[in-house]
Write a protein that holds these residues in place. Structure first.
Motif, short mmCIF file in Angstrom:
data_model
loop_
_atom_site.label_atom_id
_atom_site.label_comp_id
_atom_site.label_asym_id
_atom_site.label_seq_id
_atom_site.Cartn_x
_atom_site.Cartn_y
_atom_site.Cartn_z
N LEU A 174 0.83 -1.20 0.00
CA LEU A 174 0.00 0.00 0.00
C LEU A 174 0.86 1.25 0.00
N GLN A 175 0.53 2.16 -0.88
CA GLN A 175 1.19 3.46 -0.92
C GLN A 175 0.14 4.55 -0.76
N LEU A 176 0.48 5.57 0.02
CA LEU A 176 -0.44 6.67 0.28
C LEU A 176 0.21 7.98 -0.12
N VAL A 177 -0.57 8.84 -0.77
CA VAL A 177 -0.07 10.15 -1.18
C VAL A 177 -1.09 11.21 -0.79
N GLU A 178 -0.67 12.15 0.07
CA GLU A 178 -1.54 13.24 0.48
C GLU A 178 -1.40 14.43 -0.48
N SER A 179 -2.46 15.20 -0.59
CA SER A 179 -2.43 16.43 -1.37
C SER A 179 -3.48 17.38 -0.83
N GLY A 180 -3.41 18.64 -1.26
CA GLY A 180 -4.43 19.61 -0.88
C GLY A 180 -4.02 20.60 0.18
N GLY A 181 -2.81 20.47 0.71
CA GLY A 181 -2.36 21.41 1.71
C GLY A 181 -2.05 22.77 1.10
N GLY A 182 -1.77 23.73 1.97
CA GLY A 182 -1.43 25.06 1.49
C GLY A 182 -1.59 26.10 2.57
N LEU A 183 -1.58 27.35 2.13
CA LEU A 183 -1.74 28.50 3.03
C LEU A 183 -3.18 28.98 2.97
N VAL A 184 -3.80 29.14 4.12
CA VAL A 184 -5.19 29.59 4.17
C VAL A 184 -5.33 30.57 5.34
N GLN A 185 -6.23 31.52 5.18
CA GLN A 185 -6.47 32.49 6.25
C GLN A 185 -7.34 31.88 7.35
N VAL A 215 -9.32 8.94 0.48
CA VAL A 215 -9.93 9.45 1.70
C VAL A 215 -9.75 10.96 1.72
N TYR A 216 -10.77 11.66 2.18
CA TYR A 216 -10.75 13.13 2.21
C TYR A 216 -10.87 13.63 3.64
N LEU A 217 -10.30 14.80 3.86
CA LEU A 217 -10.48 15.50 5.13
C LEU A 217 -10.85 16.94 4.80
N LYS A 218 -12.13 17.27 4.97
CA LYS A 218 -12.59 18.63 4.73
C LYS A 218 -12.46 19.40 6.02
N LYS A 219 -11.78 20.52 5.94
CA LYS A 219 -11.49 21.31 7.14
C LYS A 219 -12.10 22.69 6.99
N ASN A 220 -13.01 23.03 7.85
CA ASN A 220 -13.65 24.34 7.86
C ASN A 220 -13.25 25.12 9.11
N SER A 221 -13.52 26.40 9.09
CA SER A 221 -13.27 27.28 10.25
C SER A 221 -11.85 27.07 10.79
N LEU A 222 -10.89 27.11 9.90
CA LEU A 222 -9.52 26.82 10.29
C LEU A 222 -8.97 27.89 11.22
N LYS A 223 -8.13 27.41 12.15
CA LYS A 223 -7.51 28.27 13.16
C LYS A 223 -6.00 28.20 13.02
N PRO A 224 -5.29 29.21 13.49
CA PRO A 224 -3.81 29.14 13.43
C PRO A 224 -3.26 27.88 14.10
N GLU A 225 -3.91 27.41 15.13
CA GLU A 225 -3.42 26.21 15.82
C GLU A 225 -3.63 24.93 15.01
N ASP A 226 -4.30 25.02 13.87
CA ASP A 226 -4.42 23.87 12.97
C ASP A 226 -3.21 23.75 12.06
N THR A 227 -2.30 24.72 12.13
CA THR A 227 -1.10 24.67 11.32
C THR A 227 -0.24 23.47 11.69
N ALA A 228 0.08 22.65 10.71
CA ALA A 228 0.85 21.42 10.94
C ALA A 228 1.09 20.73 9.61
N VAL A 229 1.93 19.70 9.65
CA VAL A 229 2.01 18.76 8.55
C VAL A 229 0.95 17.69 8.81
N TYR A 230 0.11 17.45 7.83
CA TYR A 230 -0.96 16.47 7.95
C TYR A 230 -0.58 15.19 7.22
#
Length: 127
Positions: free
Chosen positions: A2-13, A79-94
């Motif tokens: 099994l190989q997994l590849v994440e995508s969709g990260g970035g900078l958000v306000q 698999v998806y992870l939809k993230k709403n109402s993001l906060k500065p403390e959500d900053t991380a490598v996922y």
């Protein structure tokens, strides 16, 4: 293998949204439960959410309940992870992780219980 590849990260306000994807290959994905983890600088890796192999059960860390939604499309091996109402403390490598597990109930687990990991995608929440 099994190989997994994440995508969709970035900078958000703060208050913004992102959707992360975790694409799997190499196996029949429907036999694997998946978890999302994150690791901020200087902190331990922590569980964010998880989903059963069928997608019928999900679980979340208290810090993201009501803001994040995990889902999966086994036909697309993703698999998806939809993230709403993001906060500065959500900053991380996922990271997404998978284990061969067809239990009906998804339960948050520690990182060492997962056998397969992606390379991670950076999410930065900042104005």
């Amino acid at each position: 293998q099994l190989q997994l590849v994440e995508s969709g990260g970035g900078l958000v306000q703060p208050g913004g949204s992102l959707r992360l994807s975790c694409a799997a290959s190499g196996v029949t994905f429907g036999y694997y439960a998946v978890g999302w983890f994150r690791q901020a600088p200087g902190k331990e890796r922590e569980g964010v959410s998880c989903i059963s192999s069928s997608g019928g059960s999900t679980d979340y860390a208290d810090s993201v309940k009501g803001r994040f939604t995990i889902s999966r499309d086994n036909a697309k091996s993703t698999v998806y992870l939809k993230k709403n109402s993001l906060k500065p403390e959500d900053t991380a490598v996922y990271y997404c992780a998978a284990e061969a597990n067809t239990w009906a109930t998804a339960t948050m687990k520690s990182p060492h219980e997962y056998n397969y990991w992606g390379q991670g995608t950076q999410v930065t929440v900042s104005s």
